[in-house]
Design a protein around this motif. Structure first.
Motif, PDB file in Angstrom:
ATOM      1  N   UNK A  86       0.839  -1.197   0.000  1.00 53.79           N
ATOM      2  CA  UNK A  86       0.000   0.000   0.000  1.00 53.79           C
ATOM      3  C   UNK A  86       0.872   1.245   0.000  1.00 53.79           C
ATOM      4  N   UNK A  87       0.501   2.188  -0.851  1.00 49.83           N
ATOM      5  CA  UNK A  87       1.207   3.459  -0.980  1.00 49.83           C
ATOM      6  C   UNK A  87       0.202   4.602  -0.976  1.00 49.83           C
ATOM      7  N   UNK A  88       0.716   5.826  -0.792  1.00 47.19           N
ATOM      8  CA  UNK A  88      -0.116   7.003  -0.935  1.00 47.19           C
ATOM      9  C   UNK A  88      -0.274   7.354  -2.402  1.00 47.19           C
ATOM     10  N   UNK A  89      -1.022   8.411  -2.709  1.00 45.72           N
ATOM     11  CA  UNK A  89      -1.324   8.727  -4.112  1.00 45.72           C
ATOM     12  C   UNK A  89      -0.104   9.095  -4.941  1.00 45.72           C
ATOM     13  N   UNK A  90       0.893   9.744  -4.326  1.00 45.32           N
ATOM     14  CA  UNK A  90       2.036  10.228  -5.111  1.00 45.32           C
ATOM     15  C   UNK A  90       3.389   9.898  -4.491  1.00 45.32           C
ATOM     16  N   UNK A  91       3.421   9.236  -3.343  1.00 41.82           N
ATOM     17  CA  UNK A  91       4.711   8.992  -2.703  1.00 41.82           C
ATOM     18  C   UNK A  91       5.400   7.745  -3.273  1.00 41.82           C
ATOM     19  N   UNK A  92       6.731   7.756  -3.247  1.00 42.51           N
ATOM     20  CA  UNK A  92       7.562   6.613  -3.636  1.00 42.51           C
ATOM     21  C   UNK A  92       7.162   6.057  -5.011  1.00 42.51           C
ATOM     22  N   UNK A  93       7.133   6.956  -5.987  1.00 44.71           N
ATOM     23  CA  UNK A  93       6.712   6.546  -7.326  1.00 44.71           C
ATOM     24  C   UNK A  93       7.646   5.488  -7.907  1.00 44.71           C
ATOM     25  N   UNK A  94       8.965   5.686  -7.727  1.00 47.42           N
ATOM     26  CA  UNK A  94       9.919   4.716  -8.244  1.00 47.42           C
ATOM     27  C   UNK A  94       9.792   3.373  -7.568  1.00 47.42           C
ATOM     28  N   UNK A  95       9.615   3.378  -6.240  1.00 49.04           N
ATOM     29  CA  UNK A  95       9.451   2.129  -5.491  1.00 49.04           C
ATOM     30  C   UNK A  95       8.220   1.374  -5.980  1.00 49.04           C
ATOM     31  N   UNK A  96       7.134   2.100  -6.167  1.00 47.43           N
ATOM     32  CA  UNK A  96       5.908   1.465  -6.645  1.00 47.43           C
ATOM     33  C   UNK A  96       6.086   0.820  -8.005  1.00 47.43           C
ATOM     34  N   UNK A 105       1.297  -6.929  -6.120  1.00 46.30           N
ATOM     35  CA  UNK A 105       0.089  -6.120  -6.178  1.00 46.30           C
ATOM     36  C   UNK A 105       0.338  -4.829  -5.411  1.00 46.30           C
ATOM     37  N   UNK A 106       0.301  -3.712  -6.101  1.00 44.25           N
ATOM     38  CA  UNK A 106       0.546  -2.400  -5.501  1.00 44.25           C
ATOM     39  C   UNK A 106      -0.726  -1.574  -5.601  1.00 44.25           C
ATOM     40  N   UNK A 107      -1.174  -1.064  -4.476  1.00 41.07           N
ATOM     41  CA  UNK A 107      -2.406  -0.260  -4.427  1.00 41.07           C
ATOM     42  C   UNK A 107      -2.082   1.115  -3.869  1.00 41.07           C
ATOM     43  N   UNK A 108      -2.443   2.149  -4.608  1.00 37.23           N
ATOM     44  CA  UNK A 108      -2.262   3.521  -4.136  1.00 37.23           C
ATOM     45  C   UNK A 108      -3.600   4.044  -3.596  1.00 37.23           C
ATOM     46  N   UNK A 109      -3.586   4.444  -2.329  1.00 36.21           N
ATOM     47  CA  UNK A 109      -4.802   4.931  -1.687  1.00 36.21           C
ATOM     48  C   UNK A 109      -4.884   6.450  -1.820  1.00 36.21           C
TER      49      UNK A 109
END
Length: 268
Positions: A86-96, A105-109
């Motif tokens: 789980x990630x935020x909407x714009x944080x850690x874009x490269x990691x995601x 499975x990566x979900x941005x909340x």
């Protein structure tokens, strides 16, 4: 309208969440941490973000105390063998991107801007974690009543450097539900309000994110100004810790209860 669109999108996304509940959840985001702690089984949580235990920003710091944390790198997340990240909407874009490319499975909340959006996000996240009934219970808790007793008490949510959260911000909405009339000369999410304007308008109370402000730095110096100290002694300051209003979840309910209690005391 934006809230309705977000709710519809999250509901549509939730239709595809009938698969098995994730068994190893890694959260790399402060707000995702708090939703995971509120909605998932502890046995499902593989790791939380590095901010999860910080009481200055996390309303669930105590609940996270004995759970693993991660620094947020892709390497750390991969080593934990998660089946949901789980990630935020714009944080850690490269990691995601790295994690998604590895098949995880990566979900941005999204970050909600109203209580209705917060409730929709809670329901969506609970379905994603395999516990829709918990999401429904928390979403209903966020359906806060509007206090009415016939007396108008004006309040200004005031922050460092003179920023005032507007009537359509989360803090502004919580204050309105608790029975306060917003006193800021600003609309929408908020804006900067000068000390002179506060003194001229003289709202009944200030809603602050911290108590007994000092002049430790320039940002806090305004809140320690002698004019505010004179007009707003402790009994005219409603302290709602910032950690309660940063992220959607039980913190919003706790913030509302603090303001509701303060409002009732002023009415008496």
């Amino acid at each position: 309208m934006r809230g309705l669109v977000l709710s519809a999108c999250l509901m549509a996304a939730g239709l595809g969440l009938a698969e098995a509940a994730p068994r190893r959840i890694v959260s790399l985001n402060l707000c995702a941490d708090q939703l995971v702690l509120a909605l998932a089984d502890r046995s499902q949580i593989a790791a939380l973000s590095s901010l999860a235990r910080d009481p200055g920003v996390s309303a669930a710091a105590e609940a996270a105390r004995d759970l693993p944390q991660t620094g947020g790198t892709a390497e750390e997340a991969l080593a934990l063998r998660p089946d949901l990240v789980l990630l935020g909407p714009l944080d850690r874009l490269g990691t995601g991107r790295v994690l998604a490319a590895r098949g995880l499975k990566v979900e941005r909340l999204p970050l909600p801007r109203s209580l209705d959006e917060a409730a929709a996000l809670v329901r969506h996240t609970a379905a994603l974690l395999g516990h829709p009934e918990r999401g429904e219970a928390l979403a209903q808790a966020l359906d806060l009543p509007v206090a009415r007793d016939g007396r108008t008490v004006t309040a200004l949510p005031y922050e460092r450097r003179g920023y005032a959260a507007g009537p359509h911000s989360i803090l502004g909405e919580l204050a309105a539900r608790a029975g306060f009339a917003h006193a800021a000369p600003t609309t929408g999410l908020g804006g900067f309000v000068s000390l002179e304007t506060v003194v001229a308008r003289r709202p009944d109370v200030l809603i602050l994110g911290e108590g007994a402000p000092g002049a430790a730095d320039q940002g806090a110096a305004l809140l320690a100004h002698p004019a505010l100290a004179r007009l707003y002694p402790p009994q005219k300051r409603v302290v709602v810790p910032d950690a309660l209003t940063l992220c959607p979840g039980p913190g919003f309910v706790a913030a509302f209860r603090l303001m509701e209690e303060a409002r009732a005391g002023l009415a008496r």
